[in-house]
Write a protein that holds these residues in place. Structure first.
Motif, PDB file in Angstrom:
ATOM      1  N   ASN A 147      49.064  66.511  37.395  1.00 26.45           N
ATOM      2  CA  ASN A 147      47.849  67.075  36.806  1.00 26.45           C
ATOM      3  C   ASN A 147      47.198  66.159  35.765  1.00 26.45           C
ATOM      4  OD1 ASN A 147      47.957  69.517  38.236  1.00 26.45           O
ATOM      5  ND2 ASN A 147      49.413  70.379  36.783  1.00 26.45           N
ATOM      6  N   VAL A 148      47.744  64.944  35.624  1.00 26.23           N
ATOM      7  CA  VAL A 148      47.278  64.081  34.540  1.00 26.23           C
ATOM      8  C   VAL A 148      46.225  63.090  35.016  1.00 26.23           C
ATOM      9  CG1 VAL A 148      48.002  62.287  32.909  1.00 26.23           C
ATOM     10  CG2 VAL A 148      49.390  64.338  33.202  1.00 26.23           C
ATOM     11  N   ARG A 149      45.207  62.920  34.211  1.00 23.09           N
ATOM     12  CA  ARG A 149      44.143  61.959  34.482  1.00 23.09           C
ATOM     13  C   ARG A 149      44.671  60.543  34.281  1.00 23.09           C
ATOM     14  NH1 ARG A 149      38.419  62.603  34.367  1.00 23.09           N
ATOM     15  NH2 ARG A 149      38.887  64.786  34.057  1.00 23.09           N
ATOM     16  N   LYS A 150      44.489  59.697  35.306  1.00 19.93           N
ATOM     17  CA  LYS A 150      44.932  58.304  35.193  1.00 19.93           C
ATOM     18  C   LYS A 150      43.755  57.449  34.752  1.00 19.93           C
ATOM     19  CE  LYS A 150      48.891  59.378  37.209  1.00 19.93           C
ATOM     20  NZ  LYS A 150      48.500  60.801  37.350  1.00 19.93           N
ATOM     21  N   VAL A 151      43.926  56.677  33.735  1.00 18.38           N
ATOM     22  CA  VAL A 151      42.842  55.806  33.280  1.00 18.38           C
ATOM     23  C   VAL A 151      43.370  54.401  33.018  1.00 18.38           C
ATOM     24  CG1 VAL A 151      41.494  57.642  32.177  1.00 18.38           C
ATOM     25  CG2 VAL A 151      43.222  56.431  30.857  1.00 18.38           C
TER      26      VAL A 151
END
Lengths: 358, 358
Positions: free
Chosen positions: B9-13
């Motif tokens: 569920n984590v945004r990858k940046v």
């Protein structure tokens, strides 16, 4: 704005309405849960002696002085602390970072009114879970499939605190979700979930210096969690704005954290005042959940909250009224200084006496 | 982080890497375009006399003192000014607000390295447009269908300034797009697009107090545009964090804006130093576009930029090197105080003499 050609590319939002910030100093301001006491004298000293010349340079993007001070105070490692521009900034970053899945995130139906604003802003699906009639959380509501969980403890605007055992059970049932405990009001008598951090890699605890450390005007919030969570949060922060914390905020924040005894003293004073006000309000027929925060969430069987709100406003006493389902007969009253609460109580006594026709 | 159940569920940046902020004060720091001079003495005074007690209260969410001061200085209305935590915060909010369409946004291939980071963060499609060999913008590149346009003027890290006629033509051809002109470095000799605001409802001009007003450490940026644009930006800001500007930042910002003569004096000094350094560097065989900013973007036919970067580091002189296509043989050198530039030049003279075998 419907007349502009560029409008089609614009994000539409329903913005959060912040509590009124009147410039009139003569008012008794009990509407935004500010601290009635000034920040630590050490904060004043640090600002007085601050070298303005250093402002020409960027601040430390890792905010290491402040993360270290917080880590020391809370007994965690400095890579377990994230700092932002108030807890709203920390929470906004946390929503962006951790709530990026397809399943709806879960939070209570009565809670901090920014959660659905952030969800809408980022297009995050969400499902609110109804609190019980006594405003407590039904833990089973958080055992279903979800993309993340968040609630304040104690809850706002109710002031109701949940046991750590409930938080722990929700953490255990949701290893695939980040569970955010928003502890904006924790220092007024609620046990903190920080103690659970070593055991749960999915727990993020968010706190603020705006309430208990009397620095709403300095904009400092922070999150604590295991290093992997903090790293994910920092990555998003660095992709948004590398330098969020000013040099003055960092210096003031460190001073505030270091003055633990002053912090404990003012928290203690507010809790004492709150307990006194609870007794007085009960005697006047008000009902309220047993708040563990720096505010009371009150209702009266004979006086409509909306009317009382208006009457108080006439007296230059501002409290908070939420025109929302289930809570539209309640007022949220911040615990101010003793003399402010005495002024409030004295007016409420008059109103109640008139109501009884005495 | 691949071992965590919550990772899905984590945004990858890919986060932006800010320029190094060494704590060593003995270094000659020419790597992040800071001002070599302190902020206005009026800023120091305001901080010295700041009432720390007021910090217990939230700041004014509309930041009206500062928006009014800026409006007065720039000759716009106060509902045409938006203020944020540095121009990165303002730009991050502007991307979130205005670049919400389906068509790609357009910006130069060589430009501020945060633009693609924000686009990736929010999932905004983008297409970079190649600058000419002399690093100037080909205006026709911005006449195609797009979801928004942004570029700095003068550009970073090249320092090249475009005429207002180019900006105006791009504005005219793109009534359906918001066009953001990022004027972080405008005060060092580039005409501002603020003068175009009355005629173009799709123009947003972004500036900062970090460079020309010597307050990188205070985190103040601002945007100017017609009221509908500013309102849209404020709506998103209020949906993100209602209180971004601390009471100290507001007070310091007002003081800095009000001291126009000091501001003009230090800008003038930096421009003089820059023109002198240009001559000296030319004499040593360096080549660079004609910078209108507080930095020079230099290359040398006989010395690889990467090697020179390392040699300068050895001498405790830090400049900025970008290991990117088309600019990997350039160094970006901030214009510091005269004595700092003299130290730089004196070392470069030695390097060049050695190279020529003298």
């Amino acid at each position: 704005m419907s007349t502009y050609a560029w409008e089609k590319n614009v994000r539409k939002v329903t913005p959060y309405t912040p509590g009124e910030q009147p410039k009139l100093l003569s008012m008794i301001k009990l509407n935004t849960n500010e601290n009635p006491y000034p920040p630590s004298p050490k904060v004043a000293k640090v600002l007085r002696e601050f070298s303005a010349d250093t402002l020409r340079l960027y601040p430390d993007p890792s905010v290491s002085d402040l993360t270290q001070a917080l880590a020391g105070y809370y007994g965690v490692d400095s890579n377990e602390v994230f700092v932002g521009v108030g807890s709203d900034d920390v929470l906004a970053m946390a929503f962006l970072t951790f709530f990026n899945g397809k399943d709806p995130i879960l939070f209570p139906d009565i809670t901090y009114s920014f959660y659905d604003v952030w969800a809408d802003l980022y297009g995050i699906p969400y499902e609110t879970q109804a609190l019980r009639e006594d405003f407590s959380i039904r833990r089973e509501d958080y055992f279903k499939k979800n993309g993340g969980i968040i609630f304040p403890n104690p809850n706002a605007p109710t002031g109701v605190a949940e046991d750590l055992s409930l938080i722990e059970e929700i953490l255990k049932k949701n290893p695939e979700s980040v569970v955010i405990i928003d502890e904006a009001y924790v220092d007024f008598g609620t046990p903190s979930a920080v103690s659970l951090i070593p055991r749960y890699d999915n727990l993020l605890v968010v706190q603020t210096m705006s309430k208990s450390r009397a620095m709403a005007g300095m904009r400092i919030g922070y999150a604590m969690g295991q290093p992997a969570l903090i790293e994910a949060l920092n990555n998003v922060k660095y992709a948004f704005n590398s330098y969020t914390m000013s040099r003055t905020a960092i210096a003031a924040g460190v001073a505030a954290v270091e003055d633990a005894s002053y912090f404990e003293e003012i928290c203690h004073k507010i809790v004492s005042t709150r307990e006194h006000v609870k007794k007085e309000l009960s005697a006047l027929g008000f009902r309220f959940p047993d708040s563990r925060s720096n505010f009371l969430f009150v209702t009266h069987p004979d006086i409509a909250a909306k009317d009382l709100f208006a009457m108080l406003r006439q007296e230059n006493i501002i409290v908070r009224y939420f025109d929302k389902p289930r809570i539209d007969d309640y007022l949220r009253i911040t615990i101010g200084a003793d003399e402010e609460m005495e002024a409030l109580l004295s007016f409420l006594r008059k109103v109640c006496m008139k109501k009884e026709g005495i």
